[in-house]
Design an enzyme around this catalytic site. Structure first.
Site, short mmCIF file in Angstrom:
data_model
loop_
_atom_site.label_atom_id
_atom_site.label_comp_id
_atom_site.label_asym_id
_atom_site.label_seq_id
_atom_site.Cartn_x
_atom_site.Cartn_y
_atom_site.Cartn_z
N ASP A 1 50.36 44.24 44.74
CA ASP A 1 49.59 43.05 44.35
C ASP A 1 49.79 41.91 45.35
O ASP A 1 48.83 41.22 45.73
CB ASP A 1 50.04 42.56 42.97
CG ASP A 1 49.40 43.32 41.82
OD1 ASP A 1 48.38 44.00 42.04
OD2 ASP A 1 49.93 43.22 40.69
N HIS B 1 50.28 36.81 40.60
CA HIS B 1 49.11 36.37 41.38
C HIS B 1 49.10 34.85 41.61
O HIS B 1 48.63 34.39 42.64
CB HIS B 1 47.82 36.79 40.67
CG HIS B 1 47.68 38.28 40.53
ND1 HIS B 1 47.68 39.12 41.62
CD2 HIS B 1 47.57 39.07 39.45
CE1 HIS B 1 47.54 40.36 41.20
NE2 HIS B 1 47.48 40.36 39.89
N HIS C 1 54.39 48.25 42.48
CA HIS C 1 53.06 47.71 42.20
C HIS C 1 53.02 46.19 42.42
O HIS C 1 52.01 45.65 42.88
CB HIS C 1 52.56 48.04 40.79
CG HIS C 1 51.14 47.61 40.60
ND1 HIS C 1 50.08 48.34 41.08
CD2 HIS C 1 50.61 46.46 40.10
CE1 HIS C 1 48.96 47.67 40.86
NE2 HIS C 1 49.25 46.52 40.26
N HIS D 1 43.61 45.07 44.44
CA HIS D 1 43.97 46.43 44.82
C HIS D 1 43.11 46.93 45.99
O HIS D 1 43.60 47.62 46.89
CB HIS D 1 43.87 47.39 43.62
CG HIS D 1 44.74 46.96 42.47
ND1 HIS D 1 44.57 47.43 41.20
CD2 HIS D 1 45.79 46.08 42.41
CE1 HIS D 1 45.48 46.88 40.40
NE2 HIS D 1 46.22 46.04 41.11
ZN LIG Z 1 47.84 45.00 40.30
#
Ligand SMILES: [Zn+2]
Length: 321
Positions: free
Chosen positions: A243, A266, A239, A77
């Site tokens: 990311d 991720h 969001h 973030h």
């Molecule tokens: Zn996040």
């Protein structure tokens, strides 16, 4: 447009999402070409970890950089906020193994960086121009993928599909991949998880600092648990893009291409970042000099130098319900 750093040192104390403990953090100016570096100041001697795709060693709950012995977790973030204001170089000193979670979005980080101010350095910025498509597919679930294609207009298209959760459901969004677009349309989107995930993490001693103040929590039976509601109806996919931008910021250069991701995370974001380094045939690194600063490359580098240049920032970040 030149490389940037913060104009002065800023300090922040917050709570680690998993430890639940206070985390002290300082962001210092840094020289051109030094990149973003995290320094674990609680370890003796201090350990410096370069923000780079090759520093990624775990992506299970967040993006973790470093080694088993010395790492910093949940860097994405802040990395996304640094991208938003075009800050390429900074030293981030932190006295814990994870970054403060703040409100689960990038807005507090942007406000903090804006307080520090942005300083232009005497060094040209580089960008990665995509020449050939590259793709990463999850071998265990081939419906999950991320790819990047050549495109005149830098863009990102992201889709998610939570069939078991009616509130999240399927969401898809395409946005231009610029610093300004990040500040305006993505920075306010908060981390989300299901109530079942919270129970699982708590049973393993994790998410001790987690609360409805720093995450959206969705229950399969009771729906949204945050009484203040969502900041946008599609806050979930926003969001995910936040990311992704934070993870790709590990490359240290913006990307000129079209990123397309479906049900990624991720693991896939950082795998694409590694591929962009390894596949040199598919990527051209170009330096943006004063000569070509009026070209389409300059549009890609639409990084505001202050939040006052982003009129929609304050209204979007405060929207709830
Ligand atoms: Zn996040």
């Amino acid at each position: 447009m030149n490389q940037r750093t913060v104009a002065r040192t800023i300090r922040h104390t917050g709570i680690g999402l998993h430890s639940g403990r206070p985390v002290h953090l300082e962001i210092h100016p840094a020289a051109a070409h030094s990149g973003i570096r995290f320094i674990r100041t609680d370890l003796s001697p201090h350990v410096e970890i370069v923000a780079h795709p090759h520093s990624v060693f775990d992506t299970a709950l967040a993006t973790r950089l470093g080694t088993e012995k010395a790492y910093v977790s949940t860097v994405e973030h802040l990395m996304a906020a640094l991208f938003g204001l075009g800050i390429d170089n900074a030293r981030v000193c932190v006295d814990a193994a994870e970054m403060p979670i703040v409100d689960g979005s990038a807005v507090p980080w942007l406000i903090l960086l804006d307080e520090a101010g942005v300083e232009e350095l005497e060094a040209a910025r580089s960008i990665r121009v995509i020449k050939k498509p590259l793709e990463v597919v999850d071998p265990r679930d081939p419906t999950r993928f991320i790819r990047v294609e050549p495109s005149k207009h830098p863009r990102i298209t992201y889709s998610i599909d939570f069939r078991n959760n009616a509130l999240i459901g399927s969401q898809s969004l395409t946005l231009s991949l610029t610093g300004r677009s990040f500040c305006e349309a993505l920075s306010h989107a908060r981390t989300f998880c299901t109530a079942e995930e919270v129970d699982f993490m708590r049973s393993r001693g994790l998410a001790r600092g987690g609360s409805l103040e720093n995450a959206i929590v969705v229950s399969r039976t009771e729906g949204l648990l945050n009484s203040s509601g969502l900041r946008a109806p599609d806050e979930f996919v926003r969001h995910k893009i936040l990311d992704c931008i934070g993870d790709l910021a590990l490359l240290g250069t913006p990307i000129s291409g079209h990123i397309i991701a479906h049900k990624a995370g991720h693991d896939l974001h950082t795998a694409l970042a590694k591929l962009l380094i390894e596949e040199s045939d598919a990527v051209e690194i170009r330096t943006v000099t004063a000569k070509n600063s009026r070209s389409s490359l300059a549009r890609l580098l639409d990084f505001p130098s202050s939040l006052s240049e982003v009129p929609d920032f304050s209204s979007l970040s405060l929207v709830t319900g």
